[in-house]
Design a protein around this motif. Structure first.
Motif, PDB file in Angstrom:
ATOM      1  N   GLU A  85      57.174  84.268  24.058  1.00 22.70           N
ATOM      2  CA  GLU A  85      55.893  84.974  23.925  1.00 22.70           C
ATOM      3  C   GLU A  85      54.774  84.198  23.715  1.00 22.70           C
ATOM      4  O   GLU A  85      53.598  84.264  24.395  1.00 22.70           O
ATOM      5  N   VAL A  86      54.804  82.945  23.113  1.00 22.68           N
ATOM      6  CA  VAL A  86      53.684  81.915  22.996  1.00 22.68           C
ATOM      7  C   VAL A  86      53.351  81.379  24.591  1.00 22.68           C
ATOM      8  O   VAL A  86      52.134  81.317  24.623  1.00 22.68           O
ATOM      9  N   ARG A  87      54.454  81.097  25.100  1.00 28.20           N
ATOM     10  CA  ARG A  87      54.232  80.495  26.540  1.00 28.20           C
ATOM     11  C   ARG A  87      53.418  81.725  27.373  1.00 28.20           C
ATOM     12  O   ARG A  87      53.063  81.184  28.511  1.00 28.20           O
ATOM     13  N   LYS A  88      53.702  82.908  27.324  1.00 30.12           N
ATOM     14  CA  LYS A  88      52.819  83.907  27.986  1.00 30.12           C
ATOM     15  C   LYS A  88      51.631  83.743  27.727  1.00 30.12           C
ATOM     16  O   LYS A  88      50.634  83.962  28.586  1.00 30.12           O
ATOM     17  N   ARG A  89      51.081  83.559  26.363  1.00 32.24           N
ATOM     18  CA  ARG A  89      49.777  83.470  26.385  1.00 32.24           C
ATOM     19  C   ARG A  89      49.202  82.258  26.434  1.00 32.24           C
ATOM     20  O   ARG A  89      47.729  82.328  26.459  1.00 32.24           O
ATOM     21  N   ILE A  90      49.810  81.288  26.168  1.00 30.59           N
ATOM     22  CA  ILE A  90      49.255  79.726  26.589  1.00 30.59           C
ATOM     23  C   ILE A  90      50.135  79.276  27.593  1.00 30.59           C
ATOM     24  O   ILE A  90      51.088  78.760  27.659  1.00 30.59           O
ATOM     25  N   GLY A  91      49.304  79.093  28.756  1.00 28.29           N
ATOM     26  CA  GLY A  91      50.119  78.764  30.036  1.00 28.29           C
ATOM     27  C   GLY A  91      49.870  77.283  30.020  1.00 28.29           C
ATOM     28  O   GLY A  91      49.088  76.546  29.431  1.00 28.29           O
ATOM     29  N   MET A  92      50.595  76.663  31.316  1.00 29.89           N
ATOM     30  CA  MET A  92      50.770  75.169  31.207  1.00 29.89           C
ATOM     31  C   MET A  92      50.698  74.845  32.903  1.00 29.89           C
ATOM     32  O   MET A  92      51.447  75.147  33.609  1.00 29.89           O
ATOM     33  N   VAL A  93      49.968  73.783  32.798  1.00 27.91           N
ATOM     34  CA  VAL A  93      49.763  73.123  34.369  1.00 27.91           C
ATOM     35  C   VAL A  93      50.103  71.795  34.284  1.00 27.91           C
ATOM     36  O   VAL A  93      49.482  71.024  33.142  1.00 27.91           O
ATOM     37  N   PHE A  94      51.084  71.276  34.980  1.00 31.11           N
ATOM     38  CA  PHE A  94      51.724  69.784  34.815  1.00 31.11           C
ATOM     39  C   PHE A  94      50.893  69.038  35.386  1.00 31.11           C
ATOM     40  O   PHE A  94      50.221  69.162  36.475  1.00 31.11           O
ATOM     41  N   GLN A  95      51.500  67.807  35.256  1.00 34.09           N
ATOM     42  CA  GLN A  95      50.592  66.448  35.763  1.00 34.09           C
ATOM     43  C   GLN A  95      50.919  66.601  37.503  1.00 34.09           C
ATOM     44  O   GLN A  95      49.887  66.308  38.274  1.00 34.09           O
ATOM     45  N   LYS A  96      52.167  66.778  37.881  1.00 34.93           N
ATOM     46  CA  LYS A  96      52.448  66.930  39.251  1.00 34.93           C
ATOM     47  C   LYS A  96      52.642  68.300  39.841  1.00 34.93           C
ATOM     48  O   LYS A  96      53.244  68.923  39.093  1.00 34.93           O
ATOM     49  N   PRO A  97      51.901  68.784  40.877  1.00 37.73           N
ATOM     50  CA  PRO A  97      52.463  69.880  41.324  1.00 37.73           C
ATOM     51  C   PRO A  97      53.763  70.376  41.379  1.00 37.73           C
ATOM     52  O   PRO A  97      54.530  69.522  41.922  1.00 37.73           O
ATOM     53  N   ASN A  98      54.110  71.306  40.785  1.00 38.96           N
ATOM     54  CA  ASN A  98      55.355  72.067  40.861  1.00 38.96           C
ATOM     55  C   ASN A  98      55.883  73.481  41.454  1.00 38.96           C
ATOM     56  O   ASN A  98      56.390  74.145  40.647  1.00 38.96           O
ATOM     57  N   PRO A  99      55.363  73.563  42.714  1.00 34.46           N
ATOM     58  CA  PRO A  99      55.760  74.916  43.104  1.00 34.46           C
ATOM     59  C   PRO A  99      57.122  75.255  43.118  1.00 34.46           C
ATOM     60  O   PRO A  99      58.080  74.341  43.401  1.00 34.46           O
ATOM     61  N   PHE A 100      57.566  76.628  42.918  1.00 28.58           N
ATOM     62  CA  PHE A 100      59.014  76.779  43.080  1.00 28.58           C
ATOM     63  C   PHE A 100      59.399  76.816  44.564  1.00 28.58           C
ATOM     64  O   PHE A 100      58.622  76.875  45.292  1.00 28.58           O
ATOM     65  N   PRO A 101      60.816  76.841  44.674  1.00 35.02           N
ATOM     66  CA  PRO A 101      61.014  76.799  46.074  1.00 35.02           C
ATOM     67  C   PRO A 101      61.102  78.085  46.777  1.00 35.02           C
ATOM     68  O   PRO A 101      62.321  78.840  47.091  1.00 35.02           O
ATOM     69  N   LYS A 102      60.156  78.984  46.571  1.00 34.73           N
ATOM     70  CA  LYS A 102      59.743  80.193  47.135  1.00 34.73           C
ATOM     71  C   LYS A 102      58.311  80.306  47.865  1.00 34.73           C
ATOM     72  O   LYS A 102      57.810  79.272  48.226  1.00 34.73           O
ATOM     73  N   SER A 103      58.329  81.408  48.513  1.00 33.05           N
ATOM     74  CA  SER A 103      56.709  81.705  49.224  1.00 33.05           C
ATOM     75  C   SER A 103      55.682  81.398  48.404  1.00 33.05           C
ATOM     76  O   SER A 103      55.700  81.619  47.100  1.00 33.05           O
ATOM     77  N   ILE A 104      54.738  81.248  48.883  1.00 28.21           N
ATOM     78  CA  ILE A 104      53.313  81.160  48.336  1.00 28.21           C
ATOM     79  C   ILE A 104      53.208  82.353  47.488  1.00 28.21           C
ATOM     80  O   ILE A 104      52.814  82.572  46.179  1.00 28.21           O
ATOM     81  N   TYR A 105      53.432  83.658  47.873  1.00 28.40           N
ATOM     82  CA  TYR A 105      53.095  84.966  47.198  1.00 28.40           C
ATOM     83  C   TYR A 105      54.479  85.066  45.912  1.00 28.40           C
ATOM     84  O   TYR A 105      53.855  85.537  45.118  1.00 28.40           O
TER      85      TYR A 105
END
Length: 262
Positions: A85-105
């Protein structure tokens, strides 16, 4: 100086890995809808403190924190607090881009789906991509892989993914260190726009970046100790960014921002 009623607050925070104390005695208030930068030499605890605010350090087995880390007055490490629940309210962007192996959408929609979002997903994806200044570049290829984007676009996609989960706070751990200068400018412009709706904390080694984007700056330093590990991080000074870079109170801060450090 700082407004009352901070979003996040650290009170006498000490961080341990096993018996080794990595960070000592941190007192810090994070104001709402501002950008706060954490600067300082390597190994001084910037990222460690940042990760305390959304409990990512919990994933390290030997991690332990004392003192109080609070969010709107609630102790984030209280027994009744769910880290998810904490991580839902406090998001994180990391040093290296880490997109999931999924579509942009699907990258952008992922968090909303996991959280059981009941609204219009298409609208949320578009709004989040617009907030990340990426919509015009990807609107005609939403089903393409997130990996098909450039590094700078991938980082903005990760920011879109974070804001789509509708947090209040966005933590950024050196989000531009892997990016070229043009992409860095875009992400910095994005940060300035996002603070209208979010509270942002950024860890950066780039002092010019701190002066460009941050309203407040915390300078962390490390001192040599006899403990295992040899260094312990501490908060040396926290103030308006302009004060930190033009008229700091502490000599060690002056030495660091003027390039005389060490």
């Amino acid at each position: 100086m700082l407004e009352s009623n901070p979003v996040l607050k650290a009170e006498n925070v000490n961080i341990f890995y096993g018996t080794y104390r990595a960070v000592r005695d941190v007192y810090l208030d994070i104001p709402k809808n501002k950008i706060t930068a954490f600067i300082g030499p390597s190994g001084c605890g910037k990222s460690t403190i940042l990760r305390c605010f959304n409990r990512l350090n919990d994933l390290i087995e030997s991690f332990r924190v004392t003192g109080v880390v609070s969010y709107h007055g609630a102790n984030l490490y209280g027994k009744d607090i769910d880290p998810i629940e904490v991580r839902k309210r406090i998001g994180m962007v990391f040093q290296k881009p880490n997109p999931f192996p999924k579509s942009i959408y699907d990258n952008v929609a992922y968090g909303a789906r996991v959280n059981g979002y009941q609204g219009n997903l298409d609208e949320l994806v578009e709004q989040s991509l617009r907030r990340a200044a990426l919509w015009d570049e990807v609107k005609d290829k939403l089903q393409a892989s997130g990996f098909s984007l450039s590094g700078g676009q991938q980082q903005r996609l990760c920011i879109a993914r974070t804001v789509a989960a509708q947090p209040e706070v966005v933590l950024m751990d050196e989000p531009c260190s892997a990016l070229d200068p043009i992409s860095t400018v875009k992400v910095e412009e994005l940060m300035r726009e996002l603070k209208q709706n979010y509270t942002i904390i950024i860890v950066t080694h780039n002092m010019q970046q701190a002066t460009r984007v941050a309203d407040y700056t915390a300078f962390f330093n490390a001192e040599v100790t006899q403990e295992k590990g040899g260094k312990i991080g501490y908060l040396a000074e926290f103030n308006d960014t302009e004060v930190i870079f033009s008229n700091p109170k502490e000599q060690v801060t002056q030495d660091y921002v003027s390039g005389r450090f060490g």
